[in-house]
Design a protein around this motif. Structure first.
Motif, PDB file in Angstrom:
ATOM      1  N   PHE A 334       0.583  -1.283  -0.064  1.00 20.02           N
ATOM      2  CA  PHE A 334       0.142   0.108   0.001  1.00 20.02           C
ATOM      3  C   PHE A 334       0.891   1.171   0.048  1.00 20.02           C
ATOM      4  O   PHE A 334       0.444   2.322  -0.643  1.00 20.02           O
ATOM      5  CB  PHE A 334      -0.970   0.028   1.179  1.00 20.02           C
ATOM      6  N   GLU A 335       2.204   1.196   0.528  1.00 23.30           N
ATOM      7  CA  GLU A 335       2.773   2.428   0.732  1.00 23.30           C
ATOM      8  C   GLU A 335       3.412   2.745  -0.649  1.00 23.30           C
ATOM      9  O   GLU A 335       3.787   3.910  -1.015  1.00 23.30           O
ATOM     10  CB  GLU A 335       3.901   2.218   1.619  1.00 23.30           C
ATOM     11  N   ASP A 363       0.662   1.273  16.815  1.00 21.43           N
ATOM     12  CA  ASP A 363       0.749   2.222  16.057  1.00 21.43           C
ATOM     13  C   ASP A 363       1.089   2.234  14.630  1.00 21.43           C
ATOM     14  O   ASP A 363       0.286   2.633  13.560  1.00 21.43           O
ATOM     15  CB  ASP A 363       1.728   3.609  16.484  1.00 21.43           C
ATOM     16  N   GLU A 364       1.986   1.156  14.366  1.00 20.97           N
ATOM     17  CA  GLU A 364       2.382   1.059  13.046  1.00 20.97           C
ATOM     18  C   GLU A 364       1.271  -0.015  12.426  1.00 20.97           C
ATOM     19  O   GLU A 364       0.919   0.179  11.234  1.00 20.97           O
ATOM     20  CB  GLU A 364       3.602   0.280  13.039  1.00 20.97           C
ATOM     21  N   ILE A 365       0.546  -0.899  13.324  1.00 24.16           N
ATOM     22  CA  ILE A 365      -0.349  -1.597  12.548  1.00 24.16           C
ATOM     23  C   ILE A 365      -1.736  -0.661  12.268  1.00 24.16           C
ATOM     24  O   ILE A 365      -2.224  -0.974  11.123  1.00 24.16           O
ATOM     25  CB  ILE A 365      -0.942  -2.663  13.822  1.00 24.16           C
ATOM     26  N   GLY A 366      -1.982   0.272  13.254  1.00 23.55           N
ATOM     27  CA  GLY A 366      -3.058   1.132  12.731  1.00 23.55           C
ATOM     28  C   GLY A 366      -2.748   1.987  11.562  1.00 23.55           C
ATOM     29  O   GLY A 366      -3.701   2.215  10.697  1.00 23.55           O
ATOM     30  N   THR A 367      -1.624   2.505  11.630  1.00 18.81           N
ATOM     31  CA  THR A 367      -1.189   3.182  10.238  1.00 18.81           C
ATOM     32  C   THR A 367      -1.365   2.385   9.032  1.00 18.81           C
ATOM     33  O   THR A 367      -1.788   2.894   7.957  1.00 18.81           O
ATOM     34  CB  THR A 367       0.148   3.855  10.360  1.00 18.81           C
ATOM     35  N   MET A 368      -1.086   1.244   9.208  1.00 18.07           N
ATOM     36  CA  MET A 368      -0.891   0.366   8.053  1.00 18.07           C
ATOM     37  C   MET A 368      -2.266  -0.081   7.661  1.00 18.07           C
ATOM     38  O   MET A 368      -2.846   0.083   6.376  1.00 18.07           O
ATOM     39  CB  MET A 368      -0.160  -0.737   8.079  1.00 18.07           C
ATOM     40  N   ALA A 373      -7.235   1.015   3.923  1.00 18.16           N
ATOM     41  CA  ALA A 373      -8.502   1.616   3.650  1.00 18.16           C
ATOM     42  C   ALA A 373      -8.585   2.747   2.948  1.00 18.16           C
ATOM     43  O   ALA A 373      -9.428   2.901   1.852  1.00 18.16           O
ATOM     44  CB  ALA A 373      -8.970   2.180   5.276  1.00 18.16           C
ATOM     45  N   LYS A 374      -7.606   3.594   2.941  1.00 16.85           N
ATOM     46  CA  LYS A 374      -7.550   4.882   1.924  1.00 16.85           C
ATOM     47  C   LYS A 374      -7.231   4.423   0.786  1.00 16.85           C
ATOM     48  O   LYS A 374      -8.055   4.843  -0.343  1.00 16.85           O
ATOM     49  CB  LYS A 374      -6.461   5.708   2.598  1.00 16.85           C
ATOM     50  N   VAL A 375      -6.305   3.566   0.317  1.00 16.58           N
ATOM     51  CA  VAL A 375      -6.214   2.884  -0.969  1.00 16.58           C
ATOM     52  C   VAL A 375      -7.437   2.258  -1.491  1.00 16.58           C
ATOM     53  O   VAL A 375      -7.864   2.491  -2.575  1.00 16.58           O
ATOM     54  CB  VAL A 375      -4.967   2.113  -0.796  1.00 16.58           C
ATOM     55  N   ALA A 376      -7.812   1.486  -0.711  1.00 19.69           N
ATOM     56  CA  ALA A 376      -9.316   0.806  -0.933  1.00 19.69           C
ATOM     57  C   ALA A 376     -10.429   1.649  -1.425  1.00 19.69           C
ATOM     58  O   ALA A 376     -11.032   1.575  -2.379  1.00 19.69           O
ATOM     59  CB  ALA A 376      -9.627  -0.245  -0.085  1.00 19.69           C
TER      60      ALA A 376
END
Length: 508
Positions: A334-335, A363-368, A373-376
């Protein structure tokens, strides 16, 4: 006793008899198609639906299938590499000079156009794609290309538990694969059907050796150009690279699905599963061999290379279904997406993430998960299911988004093998920002005027830690109830391997 004519039987009875023949896998259907025209008409669709093509027969595919290519639904492209004997099944036993001699003889053979493994692979791909490029996709209801590369000798020496089978083997094929290998072979660590001794490190290197290595086509650019010169194969709608491919692909082999998807608008599904076993690095480490990319200890897992995740993302854009396990990582996927990329047809996406583990950073899990979701929401308008998961010995975890059109409900859920009720990983699921991100996916895919509900589900195992019951990634897949990530036969093969490796200690 008077004989009964076939045409005197009721049509229903004749069809029942033929259906029985189709279900009986002990006798090839090819023996029956010449009985009469009716048998040929009814049996040929079954006889040609699933075919196996080897390197030695790929030249005959065009002539064999000229009349019946529209009946083929599945091709097992079975590239059997050169066989080897005990003198080379673990080359370290032969000495350093013998190994150097074998390397340079192989290189000379390649330069002279001999039958090296790499030449078998490249020649076979060229001929197969040349033939399939002539098949009419309008006369086909879809064709799956299942690629396997192995040597028949791989299961004859140290690794008796390995099997090489089509995607949906018959019971007879399963029985034959299990019974064909001699499991009483003390020289290779097997006594009375059980593994008594771990294989030497060179034996492990042999079955996991790299194919299409760097000097095959001399440069990375040369390899890409080689893929590009192959003709397009629009008849292929699905590609499988299953876990029984023990040989290590050069990463640029992933240009194959990229190449197919770029030239083939009909490709709908891609399933990539990079198998591993945590015992092999432990054996190699114990035998004092440094493995590039592996750390210390049995549980170290190779981190996927970012450019592989990028290639998978790029190749998947026309697809309806993508499953990429272990060779790609969700965070990288996604990145690394470029601004203009979209997935207009994608309905299901299944991908692994190394972040999902008991000690993972919340925090890393939440960011990922928010980035996913943003990409989807922005680029995957038809998305129905996204599964981001991780699994290996001792752990299993899954984040799932599912949009159910019948109930008009979207759900995000979390399940992990470790307990703890409101532990850190579960708190990620309580964040309102995460809820809003995935609600946007629901609205983006189904329209703001639709009446949809949104639900958050957390499975907490009643506070119990299930990690002790997860003996391998096969157990993790079953615990998480994953359906799209791996083929059933691959799951069977992983369990068979795990049972065999547990029969004896790692080390002597």
């Amino acid at each position: 006793m008077a004989s009964i004519r076939w045409d005197s039987l009721l049509p229903e009875l004749r069809r029942t008899i033929l259906e029985f023949l189709v279900q009986d896998d002990s006798v090839p259907l090819s023996r029956f198609v010449t009985v009469c025209r009716e048998w040929q008409t009814l049996l040929e669709p079954h006889n040609f639906a699933r075919i196996k093509i080897t390197a030695s027969r790929v030249d005959d595919l065009e002539s064999m299938m000229r009349r019946n290519q529209h009946l083929v639904r599945y091709i097992w492209f079975c590239l059997e590499l050169n066989t080897y004997d005990c003198s080379s099944c673990a080359t370290a036993q032969r000495g350093y000079l013998d190994s150097i001699k074998e390397y340079w003889l192989g290189k000379l053979k390649f330069l002279l156009g001999g039958d090296t493994d790499d030449l078998i692979i490249t020649r076979s791909f060229e001929k197969l794609f040349s033939t399939l490029s002539k098949w009419d996709p309008d006369k086909s209801s879809g064709l799956t290309l299942d690629i396997s590369i192995y040597s028949p000798s791989d299961s004859e020496h140290w690794f008796k538990y390995l099997t090489f089978l089509p995607d949906d083997p018959s019971p007879a094929q399963l029985r034959q694969a299990v019974s064909a290998v001699n499991r009483d072979d003390a020289r290779h660590g097997w006594v009375g059907g059980s593994r008594e001794r771990a294989p030497p490190r060179e034996a492990i290197r042999k079955v996991f050796q790299e194919i299409l290595a760097e000097d095959m086509l001399y440069s990375k650019r040369g390899k890409v150009q080689w893929w590009d010169q192959l003709p397009s194969v629009p008849v292929v709608t699905s590609v499988l690279l299953r876990q029984q491919n023990r040989r290590r692909w050069d990463p640029l082999f992933l240009y194959l699905p990229l190449y197919i998807s770029k030239k083939n608008k009909n490709l709908q599904s891609l399933v990539l599963f990079e198998n591993f076993n945590q015992q092999y690095p432990a054996i190699v480490q114990h035998q004092h061999m440094h493995v590039v990319g592996e750390g210390e200890g049995e549980n170290n897992i190779r981190i996927p290379a970012p450019y592989v995740s990028w290639m998978v993302a790029r190749a998947s854009r026309p697809l309806e279904h993508l499953a990429a396990s272990y060779l790609a990582d969700a965070g990288q996927f996604f990145e690394l997406i470029r601004p203009g990329w979209v997935w207009p047809n994608l309905k299901t996406l299944v991908i692994t993430s190394t972040l999902l583990e008991p000690d993972g950073d919340p925090d890393e899990i939440g960011t990922m998960l928010r980035r996913a979701a943003k990409v989807a929401a922005a680029k995957m308008p038809r998305l129905e299911v996204m599964e981001i998961w991780n699994g290996r010995k001792g752990l299993a975890a899954l984040f799932r988004y599912r949009a159910d059109r019948e109930t008009r409900q979207a759900t995000i859920s979390w399940k992990a093998s470790w307990g703890g009720g409101g532990g850190g990983k579960f708190k990620v699921m309580e964040e309102k920002s995460l809820h809003r991100a995935w609600e946007a996916v629901m609205r983006g895919g189904h329209g703001v005027d639709d009446v949809w509900s949104f639900k958050v589900v957390v499975h907490d195992n009643c506070g119990q830690d299930e990690g002790d019951n997860i003996k391998s990634h096969a157990d993790a897949i079953e615990f998480l109830n994953l359906r799209e990530v791996i083929r059933p036969i691959s799951l069977h093969q992983i369990r068979r391997e795990q049972r065999a490796l547990e029969e004896a200690p790692f080390f002597e």
